[in-house]
Scaffold this motif. Sequence first.
Motif, PDB file in Angstrom:
ATOM      1  N   GLY A  78      18.504   0.079 -10.181  1.00  0.00           N
ATOM      2  CA  GLY A  78      18.860   0.041  -8.770  1.00  0.00           C
ATOM      3  C   GLY A  78      18.029  -0.905  -7.933  1.00  0.00           C
ATOM      4  O   GLY A  78      18.142  -0.924  -6.714  1.00  0.00           O
ATOM      5  N   ILE A  79      17.162  -1.684  -8.574  1.00  0.00           N
ATOM      6  CA  ILE A  79      16.339  -2.634  -7.831  1.00  0.00           C
ATOM      7  C   ILE A  79      17.140  -3.926  -7.672  1.00  0.00           C
ATOM      8  O   ILE A  79      17.111  -4.806  -8.528  1.00  0.00           O
ATOM      9  CB  ILE A  79      14.996  -2.885  -8.545  1.00  0.00           C
ATOM     10  N   THR A  80      17.883  -3.986  -6.579  1.00  0.00           N
ATOM     11  CA  THR A  80      18.745  -5.124  -6.302  1.00  0.00           C
ATOM     12  C   THR A  80      18.384  -5.726  -4.951  1.00  0.00           C
ATOM     13  O   THR A  80      17.707  -5.093  -4.139  1.00  0.00           O
ATOM     14  CB  THR A  80      20.227  -4.705  -6.296  1.00  0.00           C
ATOM     15  N   ARG A  81      18.860  -6.930  -4.712  1.00  0.00           N
ATOM     16  CA  ARG A  81      18.579  -7.606  -3.441  1.00  0.00           C
ATOM     17  C   ARG A  81      19.091  -6.768  -2.270  1.00  0.00           C
ATOM     18  O   ARG A  81      20.201  -6.243  -2.301  1.00  0.00           O
ATOM     19  CB  ARG A  81      19.246  -8.974  -3.435  1.00  0.00           C
ATOM     20  N   GLY A  82      18.241  -6.608  -1.265  1.00  0.00           N
ATOM     21  CA  GLY A  82      18.614  -5.878  -0.064  1.00  0.00           C
ATOM     22  C   GLY A  82      18.250  -4.401  -0.064  1.00  0.00           C
ATOM     23  O   GLY A  82      18.264  -3.770   0.981  1.00  0.00           O
ATOM     24  N   VAL A  83      17.920  -3.830  -1.205  1.00  0.00           N
ATOM     25  CA  VAL A  83      17.577  -2.409  -1.261  1.00  0.00           C
ATOM     26  C   VAL A  83      16.184  -2.196  -0.674  1.00  0.00           C
ATOM     27  O   VAL A  83      15.300  -3.029  -0.818  1.00  0.00           O
ATOM     28  CB  VAL A  83      17.674  -1.855  -2.708  1.00  0.00           C
ATOM     29  N   GLU A  84      16.013  -1.074   0.026  1.00  0.00           N
ATOM     30  CA  GLU A  84      14.723  -0.739   0.620  1.00  0.00           C
ATOM     31  C   GLU A  84      13.944   0.151  -0.341  1.00  0.00           C
ATOM     32  O   GLU A  84      14.478   1.119  -0.874  1.00  0.00           O
ATOM     33  CB  GLU A  84      14.932  -0.019   1.948  1.00  0.00           C
ATOM     34  N   VAL A  85      12.685  -0.201  -0.570  1.00  0.00           N
ATOM     35  CA  VAL A  85      11.817   0.575  -1.453  1.00  0.00           C
ATOM     36  C   VAL A  85      10.574   1.009  -0.686  1.00  0.00           C
ATOM     37  O   VAL A  85      10.161   0.363   0.270  1.00  0.00           O
ATOM     38  CB  VAL A  85      11.404  -0.222  -2.712  1.00  0.00           C
ATOM     39  N   VAL A 103       9.466  -9.204  -2.009  1.00  0.00           N
ATOM     40  CA  VAL A 103       9.934  -8.305  -0.954  1.00  0.00           C
ATOM     41  C   VAL A 103       9.512  -8.796   0.427  1.00  0.00           C
ATOM     42  O   VAL A 103       8.644  -9.664   0.553  1.00  0.00           O
ATOM     43  CB  VAL A 103       9.384  -6.870  -1.159  1.00  0.00           C
ATOM     44  N   GLU A 104      10.143  -8.198   1.427  1.00  0.00           N
ATOM     45  CA  GLU A 104       9.802  -8.429   2.830  1.00  0.00           C
ATOM     46  C   GLU A 104       9.470  -7.072   3.427  1.00  0.00           C
ATOM     47  O   GLU A 104      10.266  -6.138   3.331  1.00  0.00           O
ATOM     48  CB  GLU A 104      11.017  -9.039   3.524  1.00  0.00           C
ATOM     49  N   VAL A 105       8.283  -6.945   4.032  1.00  0.00           N
ATOM     50  CA  VAL A 105       7.834  -5.670   4.589  1.00  0.00           C
ATOM     51  C   VAL A 105       8.740  -5.251   5.738  1.00  0.00           C
ATOM     52  O   VAL A 105       9.108  -6.065   6.587  1.00  0.00           O
ATOM     53  CB  VAL A 105       6.365  -5.758   5.051  1.00  0.00           C
ATOM     54  N   VAL A 106       9.109  -3.963   5.738  1.00  0.00           N
ATOM     55  CA  VAL A 106       9.941  -3.372   6.800  1.00  0.00           C
ATOM     56  C   VAL A 106       9.033  -2.490   7.641  1.00  0.00           C
ATOM     57  O   VAL A 106       8.258  -1.704   7.099  1.00  0.00           O
ATOM     58  CB  VAL A 106      11.087  -2.533   6.188  1.00  0.00           C
ATOM     59  N   LYS A 107       9.136  -2.588   8.949  1.00  0.00           N
ATOM     60  CA  LYS A 107       8.270  -1.780   9.810  1.00  0.00           C
ATOM     61  C   LYS A 107       8.949  -0.522  10.261  1.00  0.00           C
ATOM     62  O   LYS A 107      10.067  -0.326  10.275  1.00  0.00           O
ATOM     63  CB  LYS A 107       7.843  -2.596  11.021  1.00  0.00           C
ATOM     64  N   LYS A 139       0.847  -1.198   0.000  1.00  0.00           N
ATOM     65  CA  LYS A 139       0.000   0.000   0.000  1.00  0.00           C
ATOM     66  C   LYS A 139       0.882   1.247   0.000  1.00  0.00           C
ATOM     67  O   LYS A 139       2.067   1.181   0.321  1.00  0.00           O
ATOM     68  CB  LYS A 139      -0.879   0.007   1.266  1.00  0.00           C
ATOM     69  N   VAL A 140       0.285   2.382  -0.321  1.00  0.00           N
ATOM     70  CA  VAL A 140       1.008   3.656  -0.318  1.00  0.00           C
ATOM     71  C   VAL A 140       1.600   3.905   1.071  1.00  0.00           C
ATOM     72  O   VAL A 140       0.922   3.740   2.082  1.00  0.00           O
ATOM     73  CB  VAL A 140       0.069   4.823  -0.710  1.00  0.00           C
ATOM     74  N   GLY A 141       2.887   4.261   1.104  1.00  0.00           N
ATOM     75  CA  GLY A 141       3.573   4.557   2.352  1.00  0.00           C
ATOM     76  C   GLY A 141       4.311   3.370   2.957  1.00  0.00           C
ATOM     77  O   GLY A 141       5.160   3.554   3.821  1.00  0.00           O
ATOM     78  N   GLN A 142       3.994   2.156   2.521  1.00  0.00           N
ATOM     79  CA  GLN A 142       4.680   0.983   3.067  1.00  0.00           C
ATOM     80  C   GLN A 142       6.097   0.875   2.513  1.00  0.00           C
ATOM     81  O   GLN A 142       6.356   1.237   1.370  1.00  0.00           O
ATOM     82  CB  GLN A 142       3.933  -0.308   2.729  1.00  0.00           C
ATOM     83  N   LYS A 143       6.986   0.347   3.352  1.00  0.00           N
ATOM     84  CA  LYS A 143       8.371   0.115   2.957  1.00  0.00           C
ATOM     85  C   LYS A 143       8.645  -1.377   2.965  1.00  0.00           C
ATOM     86  O   LYS A 143       8.068  -2.120   3.755  1.00  0.00           O
ATOM     87  CB  LYS A 143       9.337   0.789   3.932  1.00  0.00           C
ATOM     88  N   ALA A 144       9.557  -1.801   2.079  1.00  0.00           N
ATOM     89  CA  ALA A 144       9.925  -3.203   2.007  1.00  0.00           C
ATOM     90  C   ALA A 144      11.359  -3.342   1.523  1.00  0.00           C
ATOM     91  O   ALA A 144      11.908  -2.432   0.907  1.00  0.00           O
ATOM     92  CB  ALA A 144       8.982  -3.948   1.072  1.00  0.00           C
ATOM     93  N   LYS A 145      11.935  -4.495   1.821  1.00  0.00           N
ATOM     94  CA  LYS A 145      13.292  -4.808   1.369  1.00  0.00           C
ATOM     95  C   LYS A 145      13.182  -5.862   0.278  1.00  0.00           C
ATOM     96  O   LYS A 145      12.460  -6.850   0.420  1.00  0.00           O
ATOM     97  CB  LYS A 145      14.113  -5.332   2.546  1.00  0.00           C
ATOM     98  N   VAL A 146      13.908  -5.651  -0.819  1.00  0.00           N
ATOM     99  CA  VAL A 146      13.876  -6.586  -1.944  1.00  0.00           C
ATOM    100  C   VAL A 146      14.582  -7.879  -1.553  1.00  0.00           C
ATOM    101  O   VAL A 146      15.713  -7.856  -1.063  1.00  0.00           O
ATOM    102  CB  VAL A 146      14.535  -5.968  -3.199  1.00  0.00           C
ATOM    103  N   GLU A 164       9.975   4.747  -4.399  1.00  0.00           N
ATOM    104  CA  GLU A 164      11.172   5.500  -4.023  1.00  0.00           C
ATOM    105  C   GLU A 164      12.223   4.510  -3.540  1.00  0.00           C
ATOM    106  O   GLU A 164      11.930   3.617  -2.743  1.00  0.00           O
ATOM    107  CB  GLU A 164      10.833   6.470  -2.908  1.00  0.00           C
ATOM    108  N   LEU A 165      13.437   4.659  -4.054  1.00  0.00           N
ATOM    109  CA  LEU A 165      14.566   3.856  -3.605  1.00  0.00           C
ATOM    110  C   LEU A 165      15.850   4.607  -3.872  1.00  0.00           C
ATOM    111  O   LEU A 165      15.916   5.421  -4.788  1.00  0.00           O
ATOM    112  CB  LEU A 165      14.601   2.490  -4.303  1.00  0.00           C
TER     113      LEU A 165
END
Length: 76
Positions: free
Chosen positions: A32-39, A72-76, A7-14, A54-55
């Motif tokens: 720039g969409i690589t493993r470990g980057v936060e989007v 991705v994995e959601v980041v809190k 959803k809008v505003g959520q962050k995740a790690k690739v 955004e990344l």
Amino acid sequence: MKLDELKVGQKAKVIKLDVENKEIRRHLLDMGITRGVEVKIKKITPMGDPIDIELRDYELCIRKADLNKIEVEVVK
């Protein structure tokens, strides 16, 4: 979870790119969409496609079909 499910505003790690097409995979990596980057999901257009993310201190608009290939994995 896939990047297009956020959803809008959520962050995740690739975690990984599930892309068989080498050209599309290379294009995503070059952006720039690589493993470990936060989007972060910035905006979703009214029709739902494309989605603004955004990344690495810049923003990209990417088709939902391509975001569906990014795990991705959601980041809190």
